[in-house]
Design an enzyme around this catalytic site. Structure first.
Site, mmCIF file in Angstrom:
data_model
loop_
_atom_site.group_PDB
_atom_site.id
_atom_site.type_symbol
_atom_site.label_atom_id
_atom_site.label_comp_id
_atom_site.label_asym_id
_atom_site.label_seq_id
_atom_site.Cartn_x
_atom_site.Cartn_y
_atom_site.Cartn_z
ATOM 1 N N GLU A 1 3.606 39.277 -9.354
ATOM 2 C CA GLU A 1 2.465 39.610 -9.886
ATOM 3 C C GLU A 1 1.575 41.081 -10.402
ATOM 4 O O GLU A 1 1.618 41.640 -10.239
ATOM 5 C CB GLU A 1 1.132 38.638 -9.038
ATOM 6 C CG GLU A 1 -0.522 38.349 -9.327
ATOM 7 C CD GLU A 1 -1.062 38.162 -8.099
ATOM 8 O OE1 GLU A 1 -0.912 36.976 -8.093
ATOM 9 O OE2 GLU A 1 -1.841 38.529 -7.374
ATOM 10 N N ARG B 1 1.498 -0.841 -0.247
ATOM 11 C CA ARG B 1 -0.059 0.214 -0.450
ATOM 12 C C ARG B 1 1.064 0.805 -0.424
ATOM 13 O O ARG B 1 0.366 2.090 -0.730
ATOM 14 C CB ARG B 1 -1.266 -0.077 1.231
ATOM 15 C CG ARG B 1 -1.778 1.089 1.093
ATOM 16 C CD ARG B 1 -2.496 2.160 0.337
ATOM 17 N NE ARG B 1 -3.238 0.105 -0.822
ATOM 18 C CZ ARG B 1 -3.712 0.974 -2.399
ATOM 19 N NH1 ARG B 1 -3.268 1.680 -2.862
ATOM 20 N NH2 ARG B 1 -3.558 0.039 -2.610
ATOM 21 N N ASP C 1 -2.402 37.532 -13.448
ATOM 22 C CA ASP C 1 -3.037 37.074 -12.963
ATOM 23 C C ASP C 1 -4.572 37.359 -13.851
ATOM 24 O O ASP C 1 -4.803 38.959 -13.539
ATOM 25 C CB ASP C 1 -2.830 37.661 -11.898
ATOM 26 C CG ASP C 1 -3.616 36.483 -10.981
ATOM 27 O OD1 ASP C 1 -3.920 35.432 -11.520
ATOM 28 O OD2 ASP C 1 -4.966 37.014 -9.980
ATOM 29 N N LYS D 1 2.908 39.935 -4.312
ATOM 30 C CA LYS D 1 1.578 39.457 -4.639
ATOM 31 C C LYS D 1 0.710 40.565 -4.381
ATOM 32 O O LYS D 1 1.334 41.724 -3.521
ATOM 33 C CB LYS D 1 0.777 38.111 -4.375
ATOM 34 C CG LYS D 1 1.843 37.323 -5.096
ATOM 35 C CD LYS D 1 1.235 36.148 -4.367
ATOM 36 C CE LYS D 1 0.372 35.312 -5.722
ATOM 37 N NZ LYS D 1 -0.587 34.285 -5.550
ATOM 38 N N LYS E 1 0.827 24.579 -4.795
ATOM 39 C CA LYS E 1 -0.071 24.066 -4.201
ATOM 40 C C LYS E 1 -0.181 22.681 -3.937
ATOM 41 O O LYS E 1 -1.219 21.760 -4.514
ATOM 42 C CB LYS E 1 -1.553 24.518 -4.917
ATOM 43 C CG LYS E 1 -1.985 25.546 -4.339
ATOM 44 C CD LYS E 1 -2.875 26.451 -6.099
ATOM 45 C CE LYS E 1 -3.012 27.895 -5.669
ATOM 46 N NZ LYS E 1 -3.931 28.435 -6.528
#
Length: 301
Positions: A208, A112, A229, A179, A147
């Protein structure tokens, strides 16, 4: 960016496998109450690691470490692993990816954990390959993001490379990404860039931009990598043209709300990269299986 051929760090593999085995078996050495009750420790056999779906495989490099650690916990010989295809290979349903031979207890206890890791990585590689194929010939590359599954970032980013994609930054430590919230806190794009360069002069600064004005401000402040973006294709094309006319050597990335259906359309605006968080946060696994061959040898009760 990380080189496409960069391998997984063996120390990372060892740590990750140890944690995964603790999860499955309990604290070291752990136990598998079913296998250890039904299979004699001296029984030996062979098992095929098989693709149950078409796709691109990745993560096979972890298999020897899994069986070696399981063998160590059980005090049994380490099975051999005959890997039949390298990571990054396109495979078809039914293809044998590796053949494992050794104590059956080790094979079944390891099953597994090795499947979880290899199936997850292969799913990411398969998804990435679809994007790389969609962009083929455009000059643009598909990028991953942060992410990722906690604890599995190195594996998932390795899988992106196996699928023909490119890694962006590994974390918050190696590349500065200015950002919208950083701009609000610093007061302006220029101020944010200047602050990063003063505090961390050794890192690359990426910025960004949501509008043409923001993009041009960032370039004027010295930024040489822009994240464009959530721009509609016509605006994206306008920004790319304006930046290219303003400065040389600026790398441009399209990000936000990208889909495979519009991948080539976006690439044809002239961007260098398409950033796709879904490569790592939304890829389904590639179904792999470990099939034990019938007939065990050396088994005694």
């Amino acid at each position: 960016m990380i080189a496409p051929t960069a391998a997984l760090d063996p120390a990372w593999i060892a740590r990750t496998v140890a944690v995964a085995l603790d999860e499955d078996l309990g604290p070291e050495p752990g136990r598998d109450v079913t296998t250890q009750a039904t299979i004699p420790p001296d029984a030996t056999g062979a098992a095929d690691l098989v693709a149950r779906q078409d796709g691109v495989v990745a993560g096979l490099v972890v298999v020897p470490e899994v069986v070696a650690q399981v063998a160590g916990r059980l005090g049994l010989p380490v099975p051999t692993v005959d890997q039949r295809v390298p990571d990054g290979t396109r495979v078809a349903r039914g293809d044998v990816l590796a053949v494992l031979r050794g104590p059956v207890q080790v094979l079944l206890v390891a099953e597994r954990t090795l499947l979880n890791l290899a199936s997850r990585a292969s799913g990411v590689a398969t998804h990435t390959r679809r994007w790389a194929d969609a962009l083929d010939g455009t000059g643009a590359q598909v990028l991953d993001t942060r992410k990722t599954t906690p604890g599995l970032r190195a594996l998932e980013k390795y899988a992106v490379r196996c699928g023909g994609g490119t890694n962006k930054r590994m974390g918050l430590f190696d590349v500065a990404m200015v950002k919208d919230n950083h701009v609000v806190a610093a007061g302006s794009v220029s101020a944010a860039i200047a602050a990063v360069r003063e505090r961390f002069p050794d890192v690359t600064v990426q910025v960004e931009a949501d509008t043409l004005d923001q993009a041009l401000e960032a370039v004027a402040a010295g930024a040489r990598f822009l994240l464009l973006d959530n721009m509609a294709t016509p605006l994206l094309a306008q920004v790319v043209a304006a930046v290219r006319a303003t400065a040389d050597g600026v790398e441009l990335e399209a990000t936000g709300n990208l889909t495979l259906d519009r991948a080539r359309e976006v690439a044809q605006t002239g961007v260098d990269y398409l950033s796709v968080g879904g490569l790592t946060h939304s890829s389904p696994i590639l179904d792999l299986a470990l099939d034990l061959s019938p007939g065990l040898t050396g088994a005694r009760r």
